[in-house]
Design an enzyme around this catalytic site. Structure first.
Site, PDB file in Angstrom:
ATOM      1  N   CYS A  78     -44.932 -24.017  33.061  1.00 26.29           N
ATOM      2  CA  CYS A  78     -44.817 -25.099  33.618  1.00 26.29           C
ATOM      3  C   CYS A  78     -44.638 -26.107  32.413  1.00 26.29           C
ATOM      4  O   CYS A  78     -45.630 -26.165  31.460  1.00 26.29           O
ATOM      5  CB  CYS A  78     -46.330 -25.348  34.287  1.00 26.29           C
ATOM      6  SG  CYS A  78     -46.408 -27.091  34.830  1.00 26.29           S
ATOM      7  N   CYS A 201     -41.782 -32.330  37.771  1.00 22.15           N
ATOM      8  CA  CYS A 201     -41.541 -30.884  37.473  1.00 22.15           C
ATOM      9  C   CYS A 201     -40.811 -30.604  36.182  1.00 22.15           C
ATOM     10  O   CYS A 201     -39.594 -30.740  36.337  1.00 22.15           O
ATOM     11  CB  CYS A 201     -40.892 -29.840  38.529  1.00 22.15           C
ATOM     12  SG  CYS A 201     -40.729 -28.067  37.989  1.00 22.15           S
TER      13      CYS A 201
END
EC number: 5.1.1.7
Length: 262
Positions: A78, A201
């Site tokens: 991530c 993101c």
């Protein structure tokens, strides 16, 4: 939850992508309890976050990142979470302005200046070019598709169709992109594991920048991507048919600290 655990936690966000942070250097967090992670990330019954990140000791680097999606399961890299973890490590006095840390996809280098973190992502050797989209792995798998007006798109509905219909149960993150100006793009992302749109993101905007450059929609080696939660900058160098020295840069900030009985 009735674990008998009182957990000290921190909340961080990077362009609206938010995370529960736990200092697990003493290895006290019950890492196999996926129900606990899901509870902590729940926005109604828990703290609320897109994911949970454990900061742990590591023999190879300054610290280790262990990342869980909000569904309670461990997941792939991530990018915004990594940037937030760098800020967390700085706030814990583990690092100063530069660091190397370990994650599921290997070692990452990063620097921090006030609230701005520049995180080196993995090299990308292959970008699959299809008629209507690109597919690449920037630490997590990403589908990148240009649309005429991303602002009006039902991202949850259309993203879920592709996430399951095209990629099956293991799935992929889905990014819808609209070019705005030279080397500037607007993106909205459906994230697997969250199973919804997120405000930003990190691996997704990185994938968008590289895919747009590969398609010659971007000319510069520095690309600005506008997510719903804020702006991020991606810089890179071409490496044959792929890319190296890929950096994701943007803000990462502590929101609050607290304790929760769970």
């Amino acid at each position: 939850m009735k674990t008998g655990l009182t957990l000290e936690f921190y909340k961080y966000q990077g362009t609206g992508n938010d995370f529960v942070m736990v200092d697990n250097r003493k290895d006290t967090f019950p890492k196999e309890n996926t129900d606990l992670v899901k509870f902590l990330c729940d926005r109604r019954f828990g703290i609320g976050a897109d994911g949970l990140i454990l900061l742990e000791n590591d023999n190879l680097s300054d610290f280790k990142m262990v990342y869980y999606n909000s569904d309670g399961n461990t997941s792939t890299m991530c990018g915004n979470g990594g940037r937030c973890l760098v800020a967390f490590a700085r706030d814990l006095d583990i690092i100063k302005d530069k660091t190397t840390f370990n994650a599921i996809d290997g070692l990452h280098h990063a620097s921090i200046n006030k609230d701005v973190v520049a995180l080196q992502m993995i090299d990308v050797a292959v970008i699959q070019q299809k008629d209507k989209y690109s597919f690449l792995d920037t630490g997590s798998p990403h589908h990148v598709q240009i649309v005429a007006n991303v602002a009006s798109l039902d991202v949850k509905k259309e993203g879920a169709k592709l996430r399951y219909g095209l990629y099956g149960e293991s799935g992929s993150n889905i990014n819808f992109v609209t070019p705005l100006a030279d080397d500037t793009f607007e993106v909205r992302t459906y994230e697997r594991g969250v199973e919804d749109e997120t405000l930003s993101c990190g691996t997704g905007v990185t994938a968008v920048a590289l895919a747009m450059h590969k398609q010659k929609k971007a000319i510069s080696n520095t690309v600005k991507v506008k997510a719903r939660g804020g702006d991020l900058t991606i810089s890179f160098e071409q490496n044959g048919s792929g890319y190296k020295k890929v950096f994701l840069k943007g803000p990462a900030q502590k929101v609050f600290k607290g304790e929760i009985a769970c």
